[in-house]
Motif scaffolding. Structure first.
Motif, PDB file in Angstrom:
ATOM      1  N   PRO A 100      77.383  -8.550 -47.498  1.00 38.66           N
ATOM      2  CA  PRO A 100      77.255  -7.916 -46.178  1.00 38.66           C
ATOM      3  C   PRO A 100      77.227  -8.901 -45.017  1.00 38.66           C
ATOM      4  O   PRO A 100      77.729  -8.592 -43.935  1.00 38.66           O
ATOM      5  CB  PRO A 100      75.914  -7.162 -46.289  1.00 38.66           C
ATOM      6  N   THR A 101      76.662 -10.088 -45.226  1.00 40.17           N
ATOM      7  CA  THR A 101      76.602 -11.069 -44.137  1.00 40.17           C
ATOM      8  C   THR A 101      77.993 -11.565 -43.766  1.00 40.17           C
ATOM      9  O   THR A 101      78.328 -11.688 -42.580  1.00 40.17           O
ATOM     10  CB  THR A 101      75.717 -12.263 -44.533  1.00 40.17           C
ATOM     11  N   LEU A 102      78.812 -11.849 -44.770  1.00 38.19           N
ATOM     12  CA  LEU A 102      80.187 -12.274 -44.506  1.00 38.19           C
ATOM     13  C   LEU A 102      80.976 -11.136 -43.863  1.00 38.19           C
ATOM     14  O   LEU A 102      81.737 -11.359 -42.909  1.00 38.19           O
ATOM     15  CB  LEU A 102      80.857 -12.719 -45.801  1.00 38.19           C
ATOM     16  N   LEU A 103      80.808  -9.931 -44.375  1.00 38.31           N
ATOM     17  CA  LEU A 103      81.501  -8.770 -43.803  1.00 38.31           C
ATOM     18  C   LEU A 103      81.106  -8.580 -42.343  1.00 38.31           C
ATOM     19  O   LEU A 103      81.960  -8.308 -41.487  1.00 38.31           O
ATOM     20  CB  LEU A 103      81.173  -7.515 -44.605  1.00 38.31           C
ATOM     21  N   ALA A 104      79.818  -8.761 -42.023  1.00 38.44           N
ATOM     22  CA  ALA A 104      79.356  -8.606 -40.647  1.00 38.44           C
ATOM     23  C   ALA A 104      80.010  -9.636 -39.731  1.00 38.44           C
ATOM     24  O   ALA A 104      80.417  -9.313 -38.608  1.00 38.44           O
ATOM     25  CB  ALA A 104      77.835  -8.745 -40.585  1.00 38.44           C
ATOM     26  N   ALA A 105      80.129 -10.876 -40.205  1.00 33.58           N
ATOM     27  CA  ALA A 105      80.750 -11.924 -39.393  1.00 33.58           C
ATOM     28  C   ALA A 105      82.197 -11.600 -39.083  1.00 33.58           C
ATOM     29  O   ALA A 105      82.664 -11.774 -37.951  1.00 33.58           O
ATOM     30  CB  ALA A 105      80.649 -13.270 -40.123  1.00 33.58           C
ATOM     31  N   VAL A 106      82.928 -11.115 -40.082  1.00 34.98           N
ATOM     32  CA  VAL A 106      84.353 -10.841 -39.906  1.00 34.98           C
ATOM     33  C   VAL A 106      84.560  -9.585 -39.061  1.00 34.98           C
ATOM     34  O   VAL A 106      85.414  -9.557 -38.165  1.00 34.98           O
ATOM     35  CB  VAL A 106      85.050 -10.702 -41.272  1.00 34.98           C
ATOM     36  N   VAL A 107      83.784  -8.543 -39.327  1.00 38.42           N
ATOM     37  CA  VAL A 107      83.938  -7.283 -38.594  1.00 38.42           C
ATOM     38  C   VAL A 107      83.613  -7.471 -37.118  1.00 38.42           C
ATOM     39  O   VAL A 107      84.354  -6.993 -36.240  1.00 38.42           O
ATOM     40  CB  VAL A 107      83.052  -6.184 -39.215  1.00 38.42           C
ATOM     41  N   THR A 108      82.521  -8.147 -36.805  1.00 36.97           N
ATOM     42  CA  THR A 108      82.171  -8.346 -35.394  1.00 36.97           C
ATOM     43  C   THR A 108      83.215  -9.204 -34.683  1.00 36.97           C
ATOM     44  O   THR A 108      83.496  -8.993 -33.499  1.00 36.97           O
ATOM     45  CB  THR A 108      80.781  -8.998 -35.263  1.00 36.97           C
ATOM     46  N   SER A 109      83.810 -10.159 -35.390  1.00 36.05           N
ATOM     47  CA  SER A 109      84.846 -11.005 -34.785  1.00 36.05           C
ATOM     48  C   SER A 109      86.144 -10.238 -34.570  1.00 36.05           C
ATOM     49  O   SER A 109      86.962 -10.626 -33.723  1.00 36.05           O
ATOM     50  CB  SER A 109      85.118 -12.227 -35.668  1.00 36.05           C
ATOM     51  N   ALA A 110      86.353  -9.171 -35.328  1.00 36.34           N
ATOM     52  CA  ALA A 110      87.592  -8.386 -35.227  1.00 36.34           C
ATOM     53  C   ALA A 110      87.519  -7.281 -34.183  1.00 36.34           C
ATOM     54  O   ALA A 110      88.523  -6.609 -33.929  1.00 36.34           O
ATOM     55  CB  ALA A 110      87.930  -7.777 -36.583  1.00 36.34           C
ATOM     56  N   LEU A 111      86.356  -7.081 -33.565  1.00 37.14           N
ATOM     57  CA  LEU A 111      86.246  -6.056 -32.529  1.00 37.14           C
ATOM     58  C   LEU A 111      87.187  -6.382 -31.369  1.00 37.14           C
ATOM     59  O   LEU A 111      87.424  -7.552 -31.068  1.00 37.14           O
ATOM     60  CB  LEU A 111      84.806  -5.976 -32.027  1.00 37.14           C
ATOM     61  N   PRO A 112      87.723  -5.379 -30.702  1.00 33.43           N
ATOM     62  CA  PRO A 112      88.685  -5.633 -29.614  1.00 33.43           C
ATOM     63  C   PRO A 112      88.019  -6.190 -28.361  1.00 33.43           C
ATOM     64  O   PRO A 112      86.795  -6.290 -28.267  1.00 33.43           O
ATOM     65  CB  PRO A 112      89.272  -4.241 -29.349  1.00 33.43           C
ATOM     66  N   THR A 113      88.848  -6.561 -27.408  1.00 33.42           N
ATOM     67  CA  THR A 113      88.362  -7.090 -26.138  1.00 33.42           C
ATOM     68  C   THR A 113      87.488  -6.055 -25.430  1.00 33.42           C
ATOM     69  O   THR A 113      87.849  -4.880 -25.334  1.00 33.42           O
ATOM     70  CB  THR A 113      89.547  -7.449 -25.225  1.00 33.42           C
ATOM     71  N   ALA A 114      86.355  -6.502 -24.930  1.00 31.96           N
ATOM     72  CA  ALA A 114      85.432  -5.599 -24.241  1.00 31.96           C
ATOM     73  C   ALA A 114      85.966  -5.208 -22.876  1.00 31.96           C
ATOM     74  O   ALA A 114      86.598  -6.010 -22.184  1.00 31.96           O
ATOM     75  CB  ALA A 114      84.067  -6.265 -24.090  1.00 31.96           C
ATOM     76  N   GLN A 115      85.703  -3.965 -22.481  1.00 30.61           N
ATOM     77  CA  GLN A 115      86.122  -3.521 -21.155  1.00 30.61           C
ATOM     78  C   GLN A 115      85.412  -4.294 -20.056  1.00 30.61           C
ATOM     79  O   GLN A 115      85.860  -4.314 -18.911  1.00 30.61           O
ATOM     80  CB  GLN A 115      85.892  -2.016 -20.983  1.00 30.61           C
ATOM     81  N   ASN A 116      84.311  -4.971 -20.391  1.00 31.57           N
ATOM     82  CA  ASN A 116      83.625  -5.792 -19.394  1.00 31.57           C
ATOM     83  C   ASN A 116      84.504  -6.928 -18.893  1.00 31.57           C
ATOM     84  O   ASN A 116      84.334  -7.393 -17.761  1.00 31.57           O
ATOM     85  CB  ASN A 116      82.337  -6.374 -19.985  1.00 31.57           C
ATOM     86  N   VAL A 117      85.440  -7.380 -19.712  1.00 32.02           N
ATOM     87  CA  VAL A 117      86.364  -8.432 -19.268  1.00 32.02           C
ATOM     88  C   VAL A 117      87.184  -7.916 -18.095  1.00 32.02           C
ATOM     89  O   VAL A 117      87.430  -8.640 -17.120  1.00 32.02           O
ATOM     90  CB  VAL A 117      87.277  -8.896 -20.422  1.00 32.02           C
ATOM     91  N   PHE A 118      87.601  -6.665 -18.179  1.00 38.10           N
ATOM     92  CA  PHE A 118      88.325  -6.061 -17.050  1.00 38.10           C
ATOM     93  C   PHE A 118      87.424  -5.939 -15.829  1.00 38.10           C
ATOM     94  O   PHE A 118      87.843  -6.201 -14.693  1.00 38.10           O
ATOM     95  CB  PHE A 118      88.863  -4.683 -17.434  1.00 38.10           C
TER      96      PHE A 118
END
Length: 311
Positions: A257-275
């Motif tokens: 689960p720890t490895l999965l969490a690292a990869v999944v969180t890194s794969a999230l798309p660009t946040a609308q806050n950047v806009f």
């Protein structure tokens, strides 16, 4: 998979409402700017204050966070390096575009999408808390400081750099929330309620502003600057999660689960806050908008693939 689909469905539903608002001019010609400023100056600071003030800082430093942070730094640096190489062909490099592109390629949507994904895919919302804290306390302030300096049109002195956090309500709210959490004081619910009510509007308002900005946009349009857009998308959706896996598995020895969490969180798309940040400082808002749209579309497939292979 349910969490992925649920999160993306909510994002696109609210963004579609924003597009219709912009399409029919319901808020007037300055509606997008007003909403973006409302999110930046009022709603987001309230959300971040309540989030940090009620967080447990003892669970921040994990192996999954280390893999995420390293992948974030490497991807952002890679984008900057590529932008510097490309800028040699220009008479005047666009530093604002480079800063926004670096954020678009590495600043993830850990809030309104990361939370449901963590709940349904990872089975534990606490996996996303360290990512939120890192982006709120370190990455966002750094990016805002750079954008603030670029928009000022001059290189600030060391004294001015030190004072930049005082000019950002997001930084001030984050610092206040962190101070409350570190003090061990548990604010009464009645005191936090106004901040919670205002903060709950941050995500939907940001998505509405994003949707309103889509009128007339062509995220797949060719042109000399298209490489900025596609470079950010590829780095965000493919390179960052791949780096998180390589770093987490082969360097940090993460598993399960720890490895999965690292990869999944890194794969999230660009946040609308950047806009929101780009629109606030008038630095490449089109690039930020297109990156949010395209990565949100592409990341759905990436996250499904990751959860199928590693879940």
């Amino acid at each position: 998979m349910r969490g992925v689909l649920t999160g993306f469905a909510a994002i696109w539903a609210v963004t579609a409402v924003g597009y219709l608002i912009g399409r029919y001019g319901l808020l007037g010609p300055g509606g997008t700017t007003v909403l973006a400023r409302l999110v930046f100056f009022i709603a987001t600071p309230a959300l971040l204050f309540t989030t940090l003030a009620t967080s447990s800082l003892g669970e921040v430093f994990t192996g999954a966070l280390a893999a995420f942070v390293l992948s974030t730094v490497i991807v952002a640096a890679t984008y900057v390096g590529l932008a510097v190489l490309f800028s040699r062909r220009r008479a005047e490099p666009d530093h604002g575009e480079t800063a926004v592109g670096a954020l678009a390629s590495s600043y993830v949507n850990a809030g309104n999408l990361g939370i449901p994904v963590a709940a349904y895919v990872l089975g534990d919302v606490s996996f996303i808390a360290p990512v939120l804290l890192f982006q709120t306390l370190l990455y966002a302030p750094l990016g805002l400081a750079v954008l603030d300096a670029i928009s000022a049109g001059r290189k600030p002195s060391a004294r001015q750099w030190a004072g930049l956090p005082l000019r950002s309500p997001i930084m001030l709210a984050s610092a206040a929330g962190l101070a409350v959490a570190a003090s061990g004081w548990d604010p009464p619910e009645e005191a936090l309620r106004p901040f919670e009510l205002i903060g709950q509007a941050a995500v939907p308002l940001a998505l509405l502003a994003l949707g309103m900005s889509l009128r007339g946009s062509r995220p797949l349009a060719p042109g000399p600057d298209a490489w900025h857009r596609y470079t950010a998308v590829v780095l965000k959706v493919i390179v960052q999660p791949a780096l998180a896996y390589l770093i987490g598995h082969f360097i940090l020895g993460l598993e399960g689960p720890t490895l999965l969490a690292a990869v999944v969180t890194s794969a999230l798309p660009t946040a609308q806050n950047v806009f929101v940040f780009a629109a606030r400082y008038g630095q490449a808002p089109g690039l930020a908008r297109d990156a949010v749209v395209l990565t949100t579309l592409a990341a759905a497939g990436t996250l499904v693939a990751i959860t199928t292979l590693l879940g």
